[in-house]
Scaffold this motif. Structure first.
Motif, PDB file in Angstrom:
ATOM      1  N   ALA A  79       4.703  12.280   1.978  1.00 47.93           N
ATOM      2  CA  ALA A  79       4.036  13.579   1.930  1.00 47.93           C
ATOM      3  C   ALA A  79       5.046  14.696   1.767  1.00 47.93           C
ATOM      4  N   GLY A  80       4.566  15.859   1.339  1.00 46.45           N
ATOM      5  CA  GLY A  80       5.376  17.059   1.294  1.00 46.45           C
ATOM      6  C   GLY A  80       5.309  17.772   2.636  1.00 46.45           C
ATOM      7  N   GLU A  81       6.447  18.216   3.120  1.00 41.77           N
ATOM      8  CA  GLU A  81       6.469  18.887   4.422  1.00 41.77           C
ATOM      9  C   GLU A  81       5.724  20.215   4.403  1.00 41.77           C
ATOM     10  N   GLN A  82       5.531  20.796   3.222  1.00 41.92           N
ATOM     11  CA  GLN A  82       4.852  22.081   3.133  1.00 41.92           C
ATOM     12  C   GLN A  82       3.452  21.950   2.536  1.00 41.92           C
ATOM     13  N   ASP A  83       2.877  20.782   2.664  1.00 39.87           N
ATOM     14  CA  ASP A  83       1.508  20.537   2.200  1.00 39.87           C
ATOM     15  C   ASP A  83       0.539  21.332   3.072  1.00 39.87           C
ATOM     16  N   LEU A  84      -0.262  22.193   2.454  1.00 38.83           N
ATOM     17  CA  LEU A  84      -1.228  23.014   3.180  1.00 38.83           C
ATOM     18  C   LEU A  84      -2.615  22.386   3.210  1.00 38.83           C
ATOM     19  N   ILE A  85      -2.833  21.337   2.423  1.00 41.69           N
ATOM     20  CA  ILE A  85      -4.151  20.707   2.325  1.00 41.69           C
ATOM     21  C   ILE A  85      -4.272  19.529   3.285  1.00 41.69           C
ATOM     22  N   THR A  86      -3.348  18.589   3.182  1.00 39.84           N
ATOM     23  CA  THR A  86      -3.251  17.485   4.136  1.00 39.84           C
ATOM     24  C   THR A  86      -1.842  17.547   4.723  1.00 39.84           C
ATOM     25  N   VAL A 100       0.854  -1.189   0.000  1.00 39.23           N
ATOM     26  CA  VAL A 100       0.000   0.000   0.000  1.00 39.23           C
ATOM     27  C   VAL A 100       0.888   1.235   0.000  1.00 39.23           C
ATOM     28  N   ALA A 101       0.509   2.265  -0.769  1.00 38.24           N
ATOM     29  CA  ALA A 101       1.185   3.557  -0.744  1.00 38.24           C
ATOM     30  C   ALA A 101       0.157   4.644  -0.478  1.00 38.24           C
ATOM     31  N   LEU A 102       0.361   5.405   0.586  1.00 36.88           N
ATOM     32  CA  LEU A 102      -0.537   6.480   0.980  1.00 36.88           C
ATOM     33  C   LEU A 102       0.224   7.796   0.819  1.00 36.88           C
ATOM     34  N   VAL A 103      -0.192   8.594  -0.163  1.00 34.78           N
ATOM     35  CA  VAL A 103       0.564   9.784  -0.555  1.00 34.78           C
ATOM     36  C   VAL A 103      -0.230  11.051  -0.224  1.00 34.78           C
ATOM     37  N   GLY A 104       0.343  11.917   0.594  1.00 32.04           N
ATOM     38  CA  GLY A 104      -0.295  13.201   0.897  1.00 32.04           C
ATOM     39  C   GLY A 104      -1.725  13.059   1.336  1.00 32.04           C
ATOM     40  N   THR A 105      -1.968  12.201   2.325  1.00 32.57           N
ATOM     41  CA  THR A 105      -3.342  11.916   2.713  1.00 32.57           C
ATOM     42  C   THR A 105      -3.522  12.018   4.225  1.00 32.57           C
ATOM     43  N   SER A 106      -4.688  11.635   4.709  1.00 32.88           N
ATOM     44  CA  SER A 106      -5.025  11.791   6.117  1.00 32.88           C
ATOM     45  C   SER A 106      -5.987  10.696   6.544  1.00 32.88           C
ATOM     46  N   SER A 107      -5.887  10.299   7.817  1.00 29.55           N
ATOM     47  CA  SER A 107      -6.830   9.311   8.357  1.00 29.55           C
ATOM     48  C   SER A 107      -7.972   9.980   9.115  1.00 29.55           C
ATOM     49  N   GLY A 108      -7.953  11.327   9.199  1.00 27.76           N
ATOM     50  CA  GLY A 108      -9.038  12.021   9.878  1.00 27.76           C
ATOM     51  C   GLY A 108      -8.612  13.357  10.471  1.00 27.76           C
ATOM     52  N   ARG A 109      -9.551  14.017  11.143  1.00 28.51           N
ATOM     53  CA  ARG A 109      -9.338  15.312  11.801  1.00 28.51           C
ATOM     54  C   ARG A 109      -8.963  16.409  10.805  1.00 28.51           C
ATOM     55  N   LEU A 110      -9.544  16.329   9.627  1.00 27.97           N
ATOM     56  CA  LEU A 110      -9.267  17.344   8.615  1.00 27.97           C
ATOM     57  C   LEU A 110      -9.918  18.682   8.947  1.00 27.97           C
ATOM     58  N   GLY A 111     -10.896  18.668   9.816  1.00 23.77           N
ATOM     59  CA  GLY A 111     -11.531  19.911  10.231  1.00 23.77           C
ATOM     60  C   GLY A 111     -10.605  20.831  10.993  1.00 23.77           C
ATOM     61  N   GLU A 112      -9.451  20.317  11.424  1.00 24.37           N
ATOM     62  CA  GLU A 112      -8.496  21.126  12.178  1.00 24.37           C
ATOM     63  C   GLU A 112      -7.435  21.779  11.287  1.00 24.37           C
ATOM     64  N   VAL A 113      -7.433  21.480   9.996  1.00 23.59           N
ATOM     65  CA  VAL A 113      -6.422  22.025   9.084  1.00 23.59           C
ATOM     66  C   VAL A 113      -6.658  23.521   8.898  1.00 23.59           C
ATOM     67  N   ASP A 114      -5.567  24.318   8.951  1.00 25.11           N
ATOM     68  CA  ASP A 114      -5.725  25.775   8.829  1.00 25.11           C
ATOM     69  C   ASP A 114      -5.377  26.325   7.452  1.00 25.11           C
TER      70      ASP A 114
END
Length: 403
Positions: free
Chosen positions: A329-336, A213-227
């Motif tokens: 992931a990218g360290e400067q990802d603003l989305i996830t 499995v490869a998970l790229v620039g993603t999230s398992s939850g708590r996306l409502g906290e992203v600024d």
């Protein structure tokens, strides 16, 4: 900088901000939260202003047309097919077969299934597809209401999109395009969430058939906290107003799409800010990303957005504990943000965690050579890539002369 240079920058920035204000005003007249649009757009205004110092509007329009006609990105095609989702939605996929297929009676080959992100399409994997083409059996598909897939049938009757629905869609594609044999599941952003939803729904499939499995620039939850890289006051406005704004936007498609075209420069600035972190991304690649995103109708954007606030698949990650897993992931990802990938890796202690320092959300387009190399390593460990196959040499996205 001299006084004349300072005045030029000030004038260009003023023009960009004026465009932001005008766009927000137009959306506000449509009964929407224009202030929210302004907060999001302001982050791109400075970059648009600097570009306007030296490039006129007509020249920028011609440049976009030239990039669209000359850019090879997104031109790769495979054997087409269609899967039918459980609500009747037609899901489009393409298969790339290995150059040397096994003979009759041989065991089914490993199939690598690529799932793309929100407002994108299967062509977002262009560089990885170019590198792996002929080396592995791969399936690329368009999520419902994206790319060449049909609009979600359930959404037409008012049912909201859910990440769980996307997991069932992925299962339908697997059943149609890879009904037997080992699987490698690759997902970017929403595509990674889709993979997690499938694991939650069908642990037997993961246990019996998934070998990596490869998970790229993603999230398992708590996306409502992203600024989203916005100041505290700005994100408070966005969180409060954005859901209602998108719902209203989705009800006025013609007006909004016309507004998109009228503010093309501003839209391009926003896409670049939230897609890439590198300063030297090839303009053709940036334009390619812009085209992918602008091809997603605003009502589809609105239909999908609420699903991310509800997404919580941390518990489903347990299904991958015995599976070789790459978390990148990218360290400067603003989305996830990369912190979400660190959370995933923390729940999968045997996973390979790769954080790229000069990368944003569209990391597979921004740093394709690195992403492809890491993915090839995972495929080799899973036995999906024959030993000795070289998949390097594809995908430098730097502007000429910068690397």
């Amino acid at each position: 900088m001299g006084e004349s240079g300072t005045e030029a920058v000030s004038e260009a920035l003023s023009d960009a901000v004026t465009e932001v204000t005008a766009a927000a005003g137009a959306w506000r007249r449509a009964g929407l939260a224009g202030a929210t649009v302004g907060v999001i757009a302001a982050g791109a205004a400075a970059g648009v202003a600097v570009e306007r110092l030296t490039v006129g509007r007509g020249m920028r329009r011609k440049a976009r047309l030239a990039l669209d006609s000359a850019g090879p990105y997104g031109a790769l095609r495979g054997m087409p097919g269609t899967a039918t989702a459980d609500d009747g939605t037609e899901l489009y996929y393409e298969i790339d077969d290995p150059a040397e297929a096994d003979g009759e009676g041989a065991a089914p080959p490993v199939t690598v299934v690529f799932s793309h992100g929100y407002c994108l399409g299967q062509d977002s994997w262009h560089f990885q597809r170019a590198a792996l083409r002929g080396a592995v059996r791969a399936v690329y598909w368009d999520q419902r209401s994206h790319g060449r897939s049909g609009r979600g049938r359930a959404q037409g009757s008012g049912t909201p999109v859910s990440i769980d629905q996307l997991g069932r869609d992925l299962r339908a594609v697997i059943d149609a395009a890879a009904p037997e044999g080992p699987l490698v599941l690759v997902g970017h952003s929403m595509g990674g969430m889709t993979v997690m939803a499938l694991a939650d729904q069908d642990p037997g499939l993961i246990r019996e058939r998934v070998v990596a499995v490869a998970l790229v620039g993603t999230s398992s939850g708590r996306l409502g906290e992203v600024d989203y890289g916005l100041p505290a006051a700005g994100i408070a406005v966005v969180r409060r107003a954005l859901p209602g704004m998108l719902k209203a936007l989705g009800s006025q498609v013609t007006l909004v799409e016309r507004g998109r075209r009228a503010t093309a420069d501003l839209f391009a600035g926003i896409v670049k800010r939230y897609s890439f972190a590198s300063k030297d991304v090839d303009p053709a690649v940036a334009r390619f990303a812009e085209r992918l995103i602008e091809a997603t109708p605003i009502d589809v954007v609105a239909e999908f957005y609420p699903a991310f606030g509800e997404h919580d698949k941390a518990a489903a990650l347990e299904r991958f504990t015995a599976v070789p897993t790459l978390v990148l992931a990218g360290e400067q990802d603003l989305i996830t943000p990369s912190a979400h990938s660190e959370v995933i890796a923390g729940l999968l202690p045997d996973a390979e965690l790769v954080l790229l320092p000069d990368a944003g959300h569209l990391v597979m387009l921004e740093h394709p050579e690195t992403v492809t190399a890491r993915l090839a390593g995972l495929l080799a460990r899973a036995g999906a890539l024959p030993a000795g196959v070289n998949v390097g040499g594809y995908g430098s996205t730097a502007q000429p002369g910068t690397r």
